[in-house]
Design an enzyme around this catalytic site. Structure first.
Site, PDB file in Angstrom:
ATOM      1  N   ASP A  91    -169.175  82.244  59.110  1.00  0.00           N
ATOM      2  CA  ASP A  91    -167.789  82.018  58.699  1.00  0.00           C
ATOM      3  C   ASP A  91    -167.713  80.694  57.933  1.00  0.00           C
ATOM      4  OD1 ASP A  91    -165.082  81.636  58.491  1.00  0.00           O
ATOM      5  OD2 ASP A  91    -164.661  81.866  60.642  1.00  0.00           O
TER       6      ASP A  91
ATOM      7  N   CYS B 191    -168.861  81.773  49.973  1.00  0.00           N
ATOM      8  CA  CYS B 191    -168.434  83.183  50.068  1.00  0.00           C
ATOM      9  C   CYS B 191    -169.288  83.929  49.064  1.00  0.00           C
ATOM     10  CB  CYS B 191    -166.951  83.307  49.724  1.00  0.00           C
ATOM     11  SG  CYS B 191    -165.887  82.529  50.950  1.00  0.00           S
ATOM     12  N   ALA B 192    -170.511  84.254  49.451  1.00  0.00           N
ATOM     13  CA  ALA B 192    -171.557  84.539  48.467  1.00  0.00           C
ATOM     14  C   ALA B 192    -171.696  86.004  48.051  1.00  0.00           C
ATOM     15  CB  ALA B 192    -172.896  84.063  49.017  1.00  0.00           C
TER      16      ALA B 192
ATOM     17  N   CYS C 255    -160.785  85.327  41.598  1.00  0.00           N
ATOM     18  CA  CYS C 255    -160.535  86.273  40.506  1.00  0.00           C
ATOM     19  C   CYS C 255    -159.077  86.731  40.602  1.00  0.00           C
ATOM     20  CB  CYS C 255    -161.521  87.435  40.512  1.00  0.00           C
ATOM     21  SG  CYS C 255    -161.563  88.354  42.042  1.00  0.00           S
TER      22      CYS C 255
ATOM     23  N   GLY D 251    -173.432  88.254  45.660  1.00  0.00           N
ATOM     24  CA  GLY D 251    -174.508  87.350  45.260  1.00  0.00           C
ATOM     25  C   GLY D 251    -174.673  87.095  43.772  1.00  0.00           C
ATOM     26  N   GLY D 252    -173.730  87.549  42.965  1.00  0.00           N
ATOM     27  CA  GLY D 252    -173.836  87.327  41.512  1.00  0.00           C
ATOM     28  C   GLY D 252    -173.964  85.846  41.184  1.00  0.00           C
ATOM     29  N   LYS D 253    -173.100  85.043  41.777  1.00  0.00           N
ATOM     30  CA  LYS D 253    -173.115  83.613  41.440  1.00  0.00           C
ATOM     31  C   LYS D 253    -174.252  82.894  42.159  1.00  0.00           C
ATOM     32  CE  LYS D 253    -168.210  83.910  40.577  1.00  0.00           C
ATOM     33  NZ  LYS D 253    -167.942  85.160  41.346  1.00  0.00           N
TER      34      LYS D 253
ATOM     35  N   ASP E 138    -166.080  80.543  46.242  1.00  0.00           N
ATOM     36  CA  ASP E 138    -165.545  81.690  45.486  1.00  0.00           C
ATOM     37  C   ASP E 138    -164.714  82.484  46.496  1.00  0.00           C
ATOM     38  OD1 ASP E 138    -165.151  83.527  43.493  1.00  0.00           O
ATOM     39  OD2 ASP E 138    -167.129  84.454  43.656  1.00  0.00           O
TER      40      ASP E 138
HETATM   41  C1  LIG Z   1    -164.824  86.958  45.726  1.00  0.00           C
HETATM   42  S1  LIG Z   1    -165.946  87.539  46.875  1.00  0.00           S
HETATM   43  C2  LIG Z   1    -167.363  86.585  46.487  1.00  0.00           C
HETATM   44  C3  LIG Z   1    -168.126  87.061  45.266  1.00  0.00           C
HETATM   45  C4  LIG Z   1    -169.482  86.359  45.105  1.00  0.00           C
HETATM   46  N1  LIG Z   1    -169.332  84.920  45.095  1.00  0.00           N
HETATM   47  C5  LIG Z   1    -170.227  86.771  43.857  1.00  0.00           C
HETATM   48  O1  LIG Z   1    -170.204  86.071  42.832  1.00  0.00           O
HETATM   49  O2  LIG Z   1    -170.894  87.811  43.887  1.00  0.00           O
HETATM   50  C6  LIG Z   1    -165.381  86.809  48.335  1.00  0.00           C
HETATM   51  C7  LIG Z   1    -166.291  86.972  49.534  1.00  0.00           C
HETATM   52  O3  LIG Z   1    -165.768  86.172  50.596  1.00  0.00           O
HETATM   53  C8  LIG Z   1    -166.204  86.745  51.817  1.00  0.00           C
HETATM   54  N2  LIG Z   1    -165.419  86.108  52.904  1.00  0.00           N
HETATM   55  C9  LIG Z   1    -164.142  86.302  53.250  1.00  0.00           C
HETATM   56  N3  LIG Z   1    -163.800  85.490  54.266  1.00  0.00           N
HETATM   57  C10 LIG Z   1    -164.887  84.748  54.557  1.00  0.00           C
HETATM   58  C11 LIG Z   1    -165.176  83.735  55.501  1.00  0.00           C
HETATM   59  N4  LIG Z   1    -164.251  83.301  56.346  1.00  0.00           N
HETATM   60  N5  LIG Z   1    -166.409  83.204  55.514  1.00  0.00           N
HETATM   61  C12 LIG Z   1    -167.365  83.622  54.660  1.00  0.00           C
HETATM   62  N6  LIG Z   1    -167.157  84.582  53.727  1.00  0.00           N
HETATM   63  C13 LIG Z   1    -165.937  85.135  53.697  1.00  0.00           C
HETATM   64  C14 LIG Z   1    -165.977  88.219  51.585  1.00  0.00           C
HETATM   65  O4  LIG Z   1    -166.763  88.991  52.467  1.00  0.00           O
HETATM   66  C15 LIG Z   1    -166.409  88.374  50.126  1.00  0.00           C
HETATM   67  O5  LIG Z   1    -167.745  88.793  50.045  1.00  0.00           O
END
Ligand SMILES: C[S@@+](CC[C@H](N)C(=O)[O-])C[C@H]1O[C@@H](n2cnc3c(N)ncnc32)[C@H](O)[C@@H]1O
Length: 426
Positions: free
Chosen positions: A297, A248-249, A369, A252-254, A316
């Protein structure tokens, strides 16, 4: 347009349309030229979100009948007026006249008198901030208070209080550009006081700065990232040439931090949200890093990945974001109690599915978070109970080695509220 009128538009978007503050605010900020005005617009918008129940009560007590429909924006303008009177040093005559002028600019000529009258009343009465019930006393919805009381019986008040503080600004030194010591020296030479954080490249600024003032920012010398989020790369500990999934990128910070930590990895960064995914690529570009960025997904990896299983996975997960209310106070009003069950179900689906794509011996780092156990320790306990080949590896920083994962609460070592659980497939 008058700054208060723009602030009313921001609050209207958030409270009436469900748009997040991080989207609604920049849309209005771009209509202003000066940095000072942009900062005041942010201060008013964030302030109203932090103190909403108290402001709402003070304003409503001064009115005979509530504003409805399209007029709601004038109610929101009154909240902004009230916030200025109670929480800022703006002289009251200026706060009142500017707010009344905003009402005119919003084309509610007929309500200018009401705005003037209500704000004058508030100024004259000097009523104390209302604390009649817990929602008012803590400026937090009752359902969140209840869950925090259950999760943190000793410290819930402190957790809420910390969630209302103004957050500090953290940087992540890019170790591919320079050492943290070198970057700290560059900051010092520009008279930007800062200290080391506890994870390898974390830097805590004494006070927030515009990124344009930071040395080498545009060229990728550093990134803005909270100290808690910076633990992800250390805890996942990428090894040379690993194939890694960042499930769940976005934004993109991580993703970028993992690549800065070990540049030889093969990183697949996936997210469900196309718009947010664009920011992953922008961040990679600024830092001159490479990853395979995929729109897909995380609960259906088979549909977009035909390669081998992963050595390490960072999950994440989408969550309530209750750990970052100090950065996003609108979360208190946009999140609903029913969301928590839905999110917990989604998290467990993604977790189960990602697990199937982890190599034997591989590591999966689950992160949120959130500060709610249902999304964190309870989620991981349930996963361990149903997953025979999963072992939880304690994290050195967690207070007790038998805790299920590491729960960081907001403000702890100046960090955001965050949760980590490290799982090995064995
Ligand atoms: C907490 S944020 C991630 C922050 C990111 N890891 C960072 O450090 O910048 C959660 C992310 O999960 C994505 N998300 C939600 N459901 C998802 C799924 N089924 N598959 C992939 N990504 C998903 C959201 O769009 C969101 O960008």
């Amino acid at each position: 347009m008058n700054l208060r009128a723009l602030a009313a538009k921001v609050i209207f978007q958030v409270l009436e349309k469900g748009v997040s503050l991080s989207v609604a605010l920049p849309e209005q900020q771009q209509k202003l030229c000066s940095g000072k005005d942009k900062a005041l617009l942010a201060e008013l918008s964030y302030g109203v979100m932090r103190h909403l129940p108290q402001l709402d009560k003070l304003v409503s007590d001064c009115m005979n009948k509530p504003m409805k429909g399209k007029q709601r924006i004038v109610h929101q303008l009154l909240l902004i007026g009230c916030y200025q009177l109670y929480f800022t040093r703006i002289p009251s005559h200026a706060a009142i006249s500017e707010t009344a002028e905003a009402c005119r600019q919003l084309k509610f000529e007929g309500l200018v008198k009401v705005v003037n009258g209500v704000l004058r009343n508030l100024q004259r009465n000097q009523a104390p901030l209302p604390t009649d019930n817990e929602t008012l006393a803590f400026n937090t919805p009752a359902w969140i208070i209840k869950r925090l009381q259950a999760a943190y019986p000793e410290t819930w008040q402190q957790v809420i209080e910390q969630s209302h503080q103004r957050p500090p600004m953290w940087l992540r030194n890019n170790q591919l550009s320079q050492t943290r010591e070198q970057y700290l020296a560059q900051l010092t030479s520009l008279e930007i006081p800062a200290t080391e954080g506890s994870s390898a490249n974390a830097i805590l600024l004494d006070s927030p700065k515009d990124v344009a003032m930071l040395p080498g920012f545009a060229d990728g010398a550093a990134s803005v990232q909270d100290g808690a989020a910076q633990w992800a790369a250390t805890l996942l500990a990428p090894a040379a040439n690993d194939l890694i999934l960042d499930a769940c990128a976005a934004p993109g910070g991580k993703t970028c931090h993992l690549l800065e930590t070990e540049n030889s990895i093969d990183l697949v960064a996936v997210d469900f949200d196309v718009k947010r995914l664009e920011r992953v690529q922008q961040n990679l570009d600024r830092l001159s890093l490479n990853a395979k960025v995929v729109h897909g997904d995380a609960a259906n990896i088979d549909s977009w990945w035909q390669g081998e299983k992963f050595d390490r996975i960072l999950l994440d997960a989408p969550c309530s974001a209750t750990g970052v209310i100090r950065r996003h106070p609108d979360i208190k009003w946009l999140r609903k109690q029913a969301d928590i069950e839905e999110l917990a179900t989604l998290q467990s689906q993604i977790l189960d599915h990602c697990w199937q794509w982890l190599k034997p011996g591989g590591t999966l780092l689950y992160a949120t978070c959130s500060i709610l156990p249902q999304e964190n320790a309870e989620q991981i306990s349930a996963f361990l109970a149903r997953t025979k080949d999963a072992t939880l590896i304690p994290i050195a920083q967690q207070p007790n080695s038998d805790d299920v994962g590491w729960q960081i609460t907001p403000g702890q070592d100046n960090m955001d509220g965050f949760y980590y659980a490290r799982l090995i497939k064995g």
